[in-house]
Design a protein around this motif. Structure first.
Motif, PDB file in Angstrom:
ATOM      1  N   GLN A  53       0.815  -1.211   0.000  1.00  0.00           N
ATOM      2  CA  GLN A  53       0.000   0.000   0.000  1.00  0.00           C
ATOM      3  C   GLN A  53       0.853   1.268   0.000  1.00  0.00           C
ATOM      4  O   GLN A  53       0.508   2.269  -0.646  1.00  0.00           O
ATOM      5  N   GLU A  54       1.951   1.244   0.725  1.00  0.00           N
ATOM      6  CA  GLU A  54       2.816   2.429   0.779  1.00  0.00           C
ATOM      7  C   GLU A  54       3.388   2.751  -0.598  1.00  0.00           C
ATOM      8  O   GLU A  54       3.502   3.919  -0.974  1.00  0.00           O
ATOM      9  N   GLU A 279     -10.128   6.430   2.696  1.00  0.00           N
ATOM     10  CA  GLU A 279      -9.026   5.661   3.275  1.00  0.00           C
ATOM     11  C   GLU A 279      -7.694   6.141   2.697  1.00  0.00           C
ATOM     12  O   GLU A 279      -6.711   6.279   3.422  1.00  0.00           O
ATOM     13  N   GLN A 283      -4.542   7.796   4.673  1.00  0.00           N
ATOM     14  CA  GLN A 283      -3.178   7.273   4.563  1.00  0.00           C
ATOM     15  C   GLN A 283      -2.216   8.344   4.070  1.00  0.00           C
ATOM     16  O   GLN A 283      -1.082   8.448   4.545  1.00  0.00           O
ATOM     17  N   SER A 286      -1.587  10.627   6.939  1.00  0.00           N
ATOM     18  CA  SER A 286      -0.660  10.007   7.877  1.00  0.00           C
ATOM     19  C   SER A 286       0.771  10.076   7.352  1.00  0.00           C
ATOM     20  O   SER A 286       1.708  10.364   8.106  1.00  0.00           O
TER      21      SER A 286
END
Length: 346
Positions: A53-54, A279, A283, A286
């Protein structure tokens, strides 16, 4: 297709989602996305689904630094980006495997991890299945695999060009002919030729006068598209249509979905996309916070280093002053000791 206007942030290009394609210049967008795959690679990324995901966030951040969306299309923009990435990443990895050599931008460790995954029995079975699907003859035995003359540009882009040329919305058959005929006028395969013949016959039948001696009936664009839909056998399980690809979504969503069902389905899809987008935003926020914390830590460390340097400079200055004072005192003492003793008696 009426083009929507939007004011893009400085340095950004506005993309409109048509079907499941970006316009304008969707082929250039695809090239840009593929180039980002080479900037960083994921050790787990044997397929787009397995890219961590990153890393996906990294690719998306790069994308939105160059492109932005038309007002009201943010959710579609994100979903279309993901669709593009899935296809382009699959092609990107396929050509890498086919070439058989490690690209310079892939480390030996990551290449080894990918090679190990590709050698598993499960992967090999899926690869054979995919190969068989690619070689399927949709028109029947001896008709050959599906072909077209679109090149790197999507059928949606060709449709937009054709709309400009005709100054009206083109029919599905006109789009099909533009993308399935060679420069010499011949068709790319036997299935294309057969489809054209059948389509011509069906249009001729539908255009016949309703009464003897009457005038031929004029068929609307929707009428012609309905005939095309029936001739090619409807959509496939992945919602495409032979000869049109993603353009089928544009041509038939209005015709094939009752208003109530379409609204309900679209509402559910939009809610799902909004959740996914929320979402992603969380992210990204974050990640931005982590970057800000890292920047603050670096600034604090730089400040501490500067304070230490100043403290060291002050200490060195004090030490130099002490040494200078000690040296001066020593020189004075030596001067007294070397005076002529007889001078003291005078």
């Amino acid at each position: 297709m009426a083009e929507q206007q939007a004011v893009a942030p400085r340095g950004h290009k506005v993309l409109t989602v048509v079907g499941d394609s970006f316009t304008p210049e969707g082929h250039r967008v695809a090239t840009y996305i593929t180039a980002k795959f080479k900037e960083r690679v994921s050790a787990s990324g044997t397929t787009w689904r397995h890219v961590d995901q990153e890393m996906k966030l990294f690719y998306y951040n790069k994308f939105v630094k160059r492109y932005t969306w038309v007002d009201g299309q943010e959710d579609q923009f994100k979903a279309t980006w993901n669709t593009y990435c899935a296809k382009l990443y699959r092609d990107h990895m396929y050509y890498m495997r086919k070439k058989g050599t490690r690209p310079a931008y892939v480390s030996e460790a990551i290449c080894s991890a990918w090679t190990t995954a590709w050698a598993t029995e499960r992967w090999q079975a899926n690869a054979e299945k995919a190969k068989a699907n690619r070689n399927t003859e949709p028109g029947g035995p001896s008709t050959g695999t599906a072909r077209h003359t679109s090149g790197s540009r999507s059928i949606v882009e060709h449709t937009i060009d054709l709309e400009r040329e005709l100054a009206r919305q083109p029919t599905c058959m006109e789009i099909f002919l533009k993308t399935h005929k060679k420069k010499d006028g011949s068709f790319v395969d036997s299935r294309s030729q057969t489809l054209h013949q059948e389509m011509t016959e069906r249009v001729a039948q539908a255009s016949q006068p309703s009464a003897v001696g009457g005038e031929s009936q004029s068929l609307s664009t929707d009428d012609l598209n309905e005939i095309y839909y029936d001739v090619v056998g409807g959509r496939t399980k992945n919602s495409t249509l032979y000869g049109l690809g993603s353009q089928a979504k544009v041509a038939f969503d209005r015709l094939r979905n009752p208003v109530g069902c379409a609204s309900s389905s679209s509402s559910g899809e939009m809610q799902s996309l909004r959740r996914e987008n929320q979402e992603l935003r969380s992210q990204l926020k974050s990640m931005d916070q982590r970057m800000a914390d890292m920047d603050q830590w670096r600034a604090d460390e730089e400040k501490k280093r500067a304070e230490r340097d100043k403290s060291n400079e002050d200490l060195m200055a004090q030490m130099r002053a002490i040494v200078a004072s000690f040296t001066q005192a020593s020189q004075g003492s030596e001067s007294q000791e070397t005076q002529d003793p007889s001078d003291g008696g005078r």
